[in-house]
Design an enzyme around this catalytic site. Structure first.
Site: not given
Ligand code: GLA
Length: 410
Positions: A146-148, A86, A150-152, A196
Site C-alpha cells: 500500500g506504499a505505492g 505467505s 509496487s508490492s503487488s 511497474d
C-alpha cells in the site's frame, strides 16, 4: 549498502525461505526467485499514454520459493492445484494460505493476494498458450504493502520469472512485463500500465530504466546516487490507495478522450506544443500534464546520461506540481511531504506512483538527510497526520533466480 552486503542479504533471505518452505510443504522447493519493488523517479501516468517513464528497481523485493508438482512423485501430482502460503500478508500473524486450480481459472476465482499468482497463471494460459501445472509457493516480501512501491507487481513478477524458468517457456523480459500487465488488467481488475512490471524485470543496480512505453525499447541510464553524496528518501504517507478504485481509471479515460478529441491514437502522438484550446478545461489540464511530463522525463534521462544527477531536482519538483495541479492525483499528505522536504533542504521532491496516497520521494544530499527527515516528521505531527515511514532506497537489479548457498539448502 554495498553490493556484497545486499547480495548476501538476499541469499540469506532466500535460504531461510527455502528452509521454511520445506517445513510448510514437506519437500524442498525447486528454487527461489526474487523480484524488486520500484520507485518511479519521473514519468507519472505517462505509461498508459504510450509515453516515457524513468523508474528504478529498489533494494526491497518479493521472494517466492516454488515447487512444481511432479507426476509419479507427489500424491496430488495429477491435480492442477496451486497451494500458496505467505509470511507476508499478515506479518507477525503466522502464514496466510490460499489455494486455487490452474484449470478453468477465471477472474474472481482467487481473491486478495492470491489473485496475483493466479492472475499470472491466467495470463500465461490466455496470452502465451502455456498450461501451468499445479505448484506449491511460499511468499515473503520486504516491499511495504500500500506504499505505492509496487508490492503487488513484485509478487506477479517473481511468479512469472519462476514459472518461466521452471517450465522453460523462453519468455523475454518485455514479454513477461506485458503478461503481468494482463494479469493486473484482466484478472486483478486494475487498469494499470506497464511501468511497474518493467522496472521490476529490467532494472539494474546503480541505474534507472528509461522506457519507451510505446515500443518497449529501454535503456539503463546511470543513477550514481552514492557517488554524488545523494540519497533518494521515500516518504510513505501510509495513506492507502488502490488502483482498482475510480480515480486512476477516470484519469486514464480523460487521457483517452483528450487523445481522441485531438485526432491522435494516444497522447504520445500529440506534439508538446499542441493547441489544446478546443478541449474542456479539465481535459486540457490532464493532457497538459502528460505532454509536459514526457518532456521532463526526456530531460532527466539526458541529464543522467550526462552525469548531472545533482541537477535533476527542479524537474522532479515540477513533476509534482503538475501532478498536483493539472492531473490532480496528489493528496494533502503527499503535498505536505514534498513541501516539508523541500523546505528542509531537499534538492527536489515529488509524489511517486499512481497517487491518491502512497509515497513521495525526495532527492537529498547525505549531509541534509537528517534535517529533511526531521522536517517531514515535525510537519506531519503539526498537522496531526499519521506519522510517515521514512527510508532510503537504492537502484537494484531486476528480477531473477536466487542462487542458494549451501547452508540455505539444508
Ligand atoms: C501505478 C500503475 C502504473 C503507472 C503509475 C502512474 O503505479 O501501476 O502503471 O500508471 O501508477 O505513473
Amino acid at each position: 549498502m554495498s553490493t556484497a552486503t545486499s547480495a548476501t542479504n538476499l541469499e540469506e533471505r532466500a535460504g531461510a525461505l527455502a528452509r521454511r518452505f520445506a517445513g510448510v510443504f514437506g519437500a524442498e522447493p525447486d528454487g527461489v526467485w526474487c523480484a524488486p519493488g520500484r520507485v518511479n523517479l519521473i514519468g507519472e501516468h505517462t505509461d498508459y499514454n504510450n509515453g516515457f517513464v524513468l523508474p528504478f528497481a529498489i533494494d526491497r523485493s518479493a521472494l517466492v520459493a516454488v515447487r512444481l508438482r511432479r507426476p509419479g512423485q507427489d500424491p496430488e501430482a495429477d491435480t492442477d492445484v496451486v497451494r500458496l502460503a505467505s509470511t507476508y500478508a499478515q506479518k507477525g500473524l503466522g502464514l496466510t494460505r490460499a489455494e486455487f486450480s490452474t484449470g478453468g481459472l477465471e477472474p474472481g476465482l482467487a481473491a486478495d493476494w492470491a489473485a496475483y499468482p493466479a492472475g499470472v497463471v491466467y495470463a500465461l494460459a490466455q496470452h502465451a498458450g502455456a498450461s501451468v501445472p499445479g505448484f506449491d509457493l511460499l511468499l515473503d516480501s520486504t516491499v511495504p504493502v500500500g506504499a505505492g512501491l509496487s508490492s503487488s507487481h513484485a509478487v506477479e513478477v517473481a511468479v512469472i520469472v519462476a514459472l518461466n524458468d521452471l517450465l522453460g517457456l523462453g519468455l523475454d523480459r518485455p514479454g513477461m512485463a506485458r503478461l503481468t500487465q494482463y494479469a493486473e488488467n484482466e484478472f486483478v481488475g486494475a487498469p494499470t500500465g506497464i511501468m511497474d512490471q518493467s522496472a521490476s524485470l529490467m532494472g539494474a543496480e546503480g541505474g534507472a530504466l528509461f522506457l519507451d512505453c510505446r515500443s518497449l525499447d529501454s535503456e539503463i541510464v546511470p543513477l550514481p546516487l552514492a557517488e554524488h553524496g545523494l540519497s533518494v528518501l521515500v516518504m510513505d504517507t501510509r495513506v492507502e490507495h488502490s488502483h482498482s478504485d475510480g480515480g486512476y481509471s477516470a484519469r486514464r479515460q480523460s487521457c483517452e478522450r483528450g487523445a481522441a478529441a485531438l485526432g491522435a491514437e494516444s497522447l504520445r502522438e500529440v506534439p508538446a506544443d499542441a493547441d489544446l484550446s478546443g478541449l474542456d478545461r479539465q481535459t486540457q489540464r490532464r493532457v497538459r500534464h502528460i505532454l509536459s511530463e514526457n518532456q521532463r522525463v526526456l530531460q532527466v534521462a539526458q541529464k543522467l546520461r550526462d552525469g548531472a544527477v545533482d541537477s535533476i531536482g527542479e524537474l522532479l519538483t515540477a513533476s509534482h506540481i503538475s501532478l498536483r495541479d493539472d492531473f490532480e492525483v496528489s493528496c494533502p499528505e503527499l503535498d505536505l511531504a514534498v513541501d516539508a522536504a523541500l523546505a528542509a533542504g531537499a534538492m527536489g521532491a515529488r509524489m511517486t506512483g499512481g497517487g491518491f496516497g502512497g509515497s513521495a520521494i525526495a532527492l537529498v544530499r547525505h549531509d541534509d538527510e537528517d534535517a529533511v527527515r526531521a522536517g517531514v516528521l515535525s510537519a506531519f505531527a503539526d498537522k496531526g497526520f499519521r506519522e510517515p515511514a521514512l527510508f532510503t532506497v537504492l537502484p537494484a537489479d531486476g528480477a531473477g533466480h536466487v542462487q542458494l548457498t549451501a547452508p540455505g539448502r539444508q
